[in-house]
Scaffold this motif. Structure first.
Motif, short mmCIF file in Angstrom:
data_model
loop_
_atom_site.label_atom_id
_atom_site.label_comp_id
_atom_site.label_asym_id
_atom_site.label_seq_id
_atom_site.Cartn_x
_atom_site.Cartn_y
_atom_site.Cartn_z
N HIS A 396 54.91 45.16 51.17
CA HIS A 396 56.11 44.49 51.66
C HIS A 396 57.18 45.53 51.98
N LYS A 397 57.83 45.37 53.12
CA LYS A 397 58.86 46.32 53.56
C LYS A 397 60.21 45.62 53.59
N SER A 398 61.23 46.30 53.13
CA SER A 398 62.56 45.71 53.03
C SER A 398 63.56 46.47 53.89
N LEU A 399 64.14 45.79 54.88
CA LEU A 399 65.17 46.39 55.73
C LEU A 399 66.42 46.67 54.89
N PHE A 400 66.73 45.79 53.95
CA PHE A 400 67.89 45.99 53.07
C PHE A 400 67.76 47.31 52.30
N ILE A 403 68.51 50.25 54.66
CA ILE A 403 69.95 50.39 54.94
C ILE A 403 70.68 51.01 53.76
N ILE A 404 70.39 50.52 52.54
CA ILE A 404 71.03 51.06 51.33
C ILE A 404 70.68 52.53 51.15
N THR A 405 69.42 52.88 51.43
CA THR A 405 68.98 54.28 51.31
C THR A 405 69.78 55.19 52.23
N ILE A 409 72.33 58.26 51.27
CA ILE A 409 72.10 59.62 51.79
C ILE A 409 73.35 60.15 52.49
N LEU A 410 73.93 59.33 53.38
CA LEU A 410 75.10 59.77 54.14
C LEU A 410 76.33 59.92 53.23
#
Length: 433
Positions: A396-400, A403-405, A409-410
């Motif tokens: 399962h892949k999570s777009l949320f 985005i949080i990652t 990082i930034l």
């Protein structure tokens, strides 16, 4: 250091504005999808590209992708055709349709009939003729490894198997089979070095011209064009004696691509190539400066530099690869340290074997060297990916999560830069005292 990592606000704001506009256009179009199949006919279209995949013919012309299971006659790039069939809106095809939209196409048509009515000689048709000749030469020279060598030399992935693609994904070396910055640097470096007897300015000009020819030959795909533009702007900065600002160029270039085609954000190669460039630009020097303190030997520093390039490239690309493929390689640093030098070493011998194809003894020597290197390339990656926990598969892949990652990082990167700025101010104040 601060200057090297300075992000020009103007180019960044332009990028954000165009990105948001592209997202709005895509969202608006998604509400007006035409699911009906309409019968259409046209006459005088020119074939831009032909592919054979999964026993199907794919003929690309203008904004159409024409598909058929069997075509009796021979067609080639530059042919004028008349054709008819059922047209389908690409947005109705899901992810595959979005991929084709990212390449600039609008419709897919199942061919009912097709007929050649003429031929047009153009740059595209001449390049296709050269590509076909190179395919024949490569197939003749490399019977065991023709598929991977076709991919590396002319970006022909027609016969790359699913098992090979999975192997490269698990090893974290998919970038090697996608013509992008790695290949552009290799080709430019080869032509720059073989013209050592000329002045540096002349060598740069020759490498730029031959690399342009290579980009066109391989289909002028966005990652290759992007890498070439980065290269020529770098050369221009040397000639003009100006500081090379990779961030400004990257943001403006990606914004330009999105203006031409908003759906380019669905092109995996395009996005991955930009992310890797930004990632290396942001994190390479930070990582290298902290690790080089424990290394004194020049050879070890060279190896460390390769490790740092791979590590820095992974920071922004791993979340994106995870979301698209559901795979995260845990051995990518090791596989890249092995695979990148091997392919870099094989490239000149591949080119030489093609150049000397008419001289059997010389040709065979070069071919044997290439075969041995490619064998090591495959064997090393097969062994490493067979190790337990060398990669992680996600069901399962999570777009949320992605985005949080990226936000984390930034945030950490920005915090680090600010700490460096504060440290510089403190040092200046102490020096004044």
């Amino acid at each position: 250091m601060i200057k090297n990592f300075e992000i020009r606000r103007f180019s960044f704001f332009i990028f954000i504005i165009i990105l948001c506009t592209s997202a709005f256009i895509i969202y608006n179009n998604s509400k007006n999808i035409n699911y009906r199949k309409e019968y259409v006919e046209f006459k005088g279209a020119v074939i831009d590209k032909i592919e054979i995949r999964n026993a199907k013919y794919y003929i690309y012309s203008q904004n159409f992708v024409m598909v058929n299971n069997y075509i009796a006659d021979e067609y080639r790039v530059g042919d004028f055709i008349c054709a008819g069939g059922y047209r389908q809106d690409l947005l109705s095809l899901g992810d595959y349709g979005l991929y084709l939209k990212s390449k600039g196409y609008d419709y897919r048509m199942y061919i009912d009939y097709i007929e050649k009515i003429g031929h047009k000689i153009s740059v595209a048709s001449i390049m296709d003729e050269i590509r076909q000749n190179l395919k024949s030469i490569i197939d003749f020279l490399y019977k065991d490894y023709s598929t991977i060598i076709r991919t590396l030399i002319i970006a022909d992935r027609e016969f790359i198997s699913k098992d090979e693609i999975m192997l490269f994904s698990r090893a974290g070396i998919s970038h090697i089979i996608s013509i992008s910055g790695f290949h552009i640097v290799l080709i430019a470096g080869i032509f720059f070095n073989i013209t050592f007897f000329l002045s540096k300015k002349q060598r740069y000009i020759i490498s730029v011209l031959f690399t342009l020819f290579y980009v066109i030959l391989t289909g002028a795909n966005p990652p290759a064009v992007r890498a070439y533009i980065f290269y020529i702007t770098f050369i221009a900065s040397i000639f003009l004696e100006e500081r090379y600002d990779i961030f400004s160029i990257g943001f403006l270039l990606s914004a330009f691509y999105m203006i031409l085609n908003p759906y380019v954000i669905y092109d995996f190669g395009f996005c991955l190539s930009f992310m890797s460039v930004f990632s290396i630009s942001m994190f390479y020097k930070i990582i290298f400066e902290h690790l080089e303190k424990i290394v004194k030997n020049n050879l070890c520093k060279l190896i460390l530099s390769m490790v740092c390039v791979t590590l820095s490239a992974q920071i922004l690309t791993i979340p994106y690869v995870y979301y698209n493929f559901g795979i995260v390689s845990l051995i990518s640093v090791i596989t890249n340290i092995i695979s990148v030098p091997l392919i870099s070493l094989a490239y000149p011998f591949m080119l030489l074997s093609i150049i000397f194809v008419k001289i059997p003894f010389v040709r065979d020597v070069f071919c044997n060297v290439v075969n041995f290197i490619i064998y090591l390339f495959y064997k090393s990656n097969e062994i490493l990916t067979s190790i337990n926990y060398s990669y992680i598969n996600f069901d399962h892949k999570s777009l949320f999560f992605v985005i949080i990652t990226y936000i984390i990082i930034l945030f950490l990167y920005t915090l680090y830069i600010k700490i460096q700025i504060w440290g510089n101010y403190i040092s200046i104040d102490k020096a004044r005292e």
